[in-house]
Motif scaffolding. Structure first.
Motif, PDB file in Angstrom:
ATOM      1  N   PRO A 196      -6.097   9.084   4.363  1.00 15.74           N
ATOM      2  CA  PRO A 196      -5.441   8.339   3.268  1.00 15.74           C
ATOM      3  C   PRO A 196      -6.409   7.521   2.415  1.00 15.74           C
ATOM      4  CG  PRO A 196      -5.018   7.309   5.396  1.00 15.74           C
ATOM      5  CD  PRO A 196      -5.614   8.650   5.694  1.00 15.74           C
ATOM      6  N   LYS A 197      -7.525   7.095   2.987  1.00 13.78           N
ATOM      7  CA  LYS A 197      -8.483   6.282   2.237  1.00 13.78           C
ATOM      8  C   LYS A 197      -9.236   7.098   1.183  1.00 13.78           C
ATOM      9  CE  LYS A 197     -10.352   2.808   4.279  1.00 13.78           C
ATOM     10  NZ  LYS A 197     -11.134   1.876   5.122  1.00 13.78           N
ATOM     11  N   GLU A 244       1.130   9.568  -2.732  1.00 15.07           N
ATOM     12  CA  GLU A 244       1.942  10.217  -1.704  1.00 15.07           C
ATOM     13  C   GLU A 244       1.507  11.674  -1.538  1.00 15.07           C
ATOM     14  OE1 GLU A 244       6.118   9.805  -2.176  1.00 15.07           O
ATOM     15  OE2 GLU A 244       6.036   7.641  -2.568  1.00 15.07           O
ATOM     16  N   THR A 269      -8.132  -1.162  -1.420  1.00 15.40           N
ATOM     17  CA  THR A 269      -6.690  -1.424  -1.460  1.00 15.40           C
ATOM     18  C   THR A 269      -5.825  -0.214  -1.116  1.00 15.40           C
ATOM     19  OG1 THR A 269      -6.437  -0.840  -3.807  1.00 15.40           O
ATOM     20  CG2 THR A 269      -7.116  -3.108  -3.297  1.00 15.40           C
ATOM     21  N   LEU A 270      -6.406   0.986  -1.143  1.00 15.43           N
ATOM     22  CA  LEU A 270      -5.689   2.251  -0.928  1.00 15.43           C
ATOM     23  C   LEU A 270      -4.660   2.530  -2.024  1.00 15.43           C
ATOM     24  CD1 LEU A 270      -5.148   2.408   2.948  1.00 15.43           C
ATOM     25  CD2 LEU A 270      -7.151   2.969   1.583  1.00 15.43           C
ATOM     26  N   LYS A 271      -4.833   1.879  -3.140  1.00 15.81           N
ATOM     27  CA  LYS A 271      -3.951   2.073  -4.290  1.00 15.81           C
ATOM     28  C   LYS A 271      -4.402   3.287  -5.095  1.00 15.81           C
ATOM     29  CE  LYS A 271      -2.715  -0.307  -8.614  1.00 15.81           C
ATOM     30  NZ  LYS A 271      -2.948  -1.533  -9.416  1.00 15.81           N
ATOM     31  N   GLY A 272      -3.430   4.087  -5.549  1.00 18.51           N
ATOM     32  CA  GLY A 272      -3.752   5.204  -6.417  1.00 18.51           C
ATOM     33  C   GLY A 272      -4.071   4.692  -7.813  1.00 18.51           C
ATOM     34  N   GLN A 308       0.827  -1.202   0.000  1.00 18.56           N
ATOM     35  CA  GLN A 308       0.000   0.000   0.000  1.00 18.56           C
ATOM     36  C   GLN A 308       0.860   1.250   0.000  1.00 18.56           C
ATOM     37  OE1 GLN A 308      -2.636  -0.325   3.329  1.00 18.56           O
ATOM     38  NE2 GLN A 308      -4.082  -1.627   2.250  1.00 18.56           N
ATOM     39  N   LYS A 309       1.921   1.250   0.789  1.00 23.27           N
ATOM     40  CA  LYS A 309       2.786   2.408   0.867  1.00 23.27           C
ATOM     41  C   LYS A 309       3.414   2.718  -0.484  1.00 23.27           C
ATOM     42  CE  LYS A 309       3.915   1.975   5.782  1.00 23.27           C
ATOM     43  NZ  LYS A 309       4.978   1.678   6.775  1.00 23.27           N
ATOM     44  N   THR A 335      -8.162   7.166  -4.947  1.00 26.04           N
ATOM     45  CA  THR A 335      -7.716   6.050  -4.124  1.00 26.04           C
ATOM     46  C   THR A 335      -8.762   4.950  -4.065  1.00 26.04           C
ATOM     47  OG1 THR A 335      -6.365   7.510  -2.738  1.00 26.04           O
ATOM     48  CG2 THR A 335      -6.965   5.373  -1.813  1.00 26.04           C
ATOM     49  N   GLU A 360       2.124   1.891  -3.499  1.00 24.76           N
ATOM     50  CA  GLU A 360       1.149   2.174  -4.545  1.00 24.76           C
ATOM     51  C   GLU A 360       0.189   3.305  -4.206  1.00 24.76           C
ATOM     52  OE1 GLU A 360      -0.730  -1.584  -5.279  1.00 24.76           O
ATOM     53  OE2 GLU A 360       0.941  -2.289  -6.508  1.00 24.76           O
ATOM     54  N   ALA A 361       0.184   3.747  -2.957  1.00 25.16           N
ATOM     55  CA  ALA A 361      -0.723   4.818  -2.547  1.00 25.16           C
ATOM     56  C   ALA A 361      -0.257   6.163  -3.102  1.00 25.16           C
ATOM     57  CB  ALA A 361      -0.794   4.882  -1.027  1.00 25.16           C
TER      58      ALA A 361
END
Length: 233
Positions: free
Chosen positions: A118-119, A100, A166-169, A94-95, A162, A97-98
């Protein structure tokens, strides 16, 4: 389509397949969602952080010893364990692909600090400048009502939102948005984004939502209605 969540579920399945061979990936996903709710409503965050993430059975024993939660029945305990396992396996991915977000970034629409949520992070990049938002709703206000903000919409290079699970960008123009759910963002009613239609459909069923739409379907009327405002085009 392979997603971060499915990869996490696959890893979890191998971790304790012998004891949980009859649990499907879809069932695991629902348990993870339930476990997250259990952790927030029934558990002490500090005590929960003491749980060492290892195997299903080891986590179960540690929960019995540490007692981080109150009124934890068998089903809630199972869901909590799945959530803890998924959280551990997914954290490093997650860190990476999230989206920033710089520490002091504020939403240009509502003025709220972004990193607290962050979500819900969304991003619009215009030439060399990045604009961050605390939800799709404010991002779309910025995009649709561009005349009210100091930027040139024709020079947008990237729009990302997001994925709620998954919190993925992900690419905002390829995402699926759930409208009318019982899940609220930092600014109230929201458009909840997902990378795949299947994830959006599952969320829609679980959270009593109205429908799923795409980026091009998001109109000024829809955006303003989220704030209870009637918009006449």
């Amino acid at each position: 389509m392979k997603t971060t969540l499915l990869l996490v579920l696959l890893v979890i399945s191998f971790s304790f397949a012998e004891n949980n061979s009859n649990i499907s990936a879809n069932r695991q996903a629902k348990l993870i969602q339930k476990g997250e709710k259990v952790s927030k409503k029934l558990c002490d965050e500090k005590k929960l952080s003491k749980i060492t993430i290892k195997t299903f059975d080891e986590i179960s024993k540690e929960i019995d010893e540490v007692k981080p939660c109150v009124a934890l029945n068998k089903r809630n305990k199972e869901a909590l364990i799945y959530f803890l396992l998924s959280k551990d396996k997914n954290s490093s991915r997650q860190k990476k692909e999230a989206i920033e977000v710089p520490k002091e970034s504020k939403c240009p629409v509502c003025g709220m600090f972004i990193r607290k949520y962050p979500k819900w992070v969304a991003l619009i990049k215009v030439e060399d400048k990045k604009h961050y938002f605390d939800g799709v709703k404010d991002m779309m206000k910025f995009y649709i009502f561009d005349a009210d903000f100091p930027y040139d919409r024709s020079k947008i290079e990237e729009i990302k939102v997001t994925d709620f699970y998954t919190l993925k960008g992900i690419d905002a123009k390829e995402a699926f948005y759930v409208l009318g759910s019982d899940v609220y963002g930092p600014m109230g009613n929201e458009l909840v984004p997902f990378e795949t239609k299947k994830e959006a459909q599952n969320f829609m069923k679980d959270h009593k939502a109205d429908k799923i739409i795409k980026f091009q379907d998001i109109t000024p009327k829809i955006v303003m209605a989220l704030d209870g405002i009637e918009y006449n085009e």
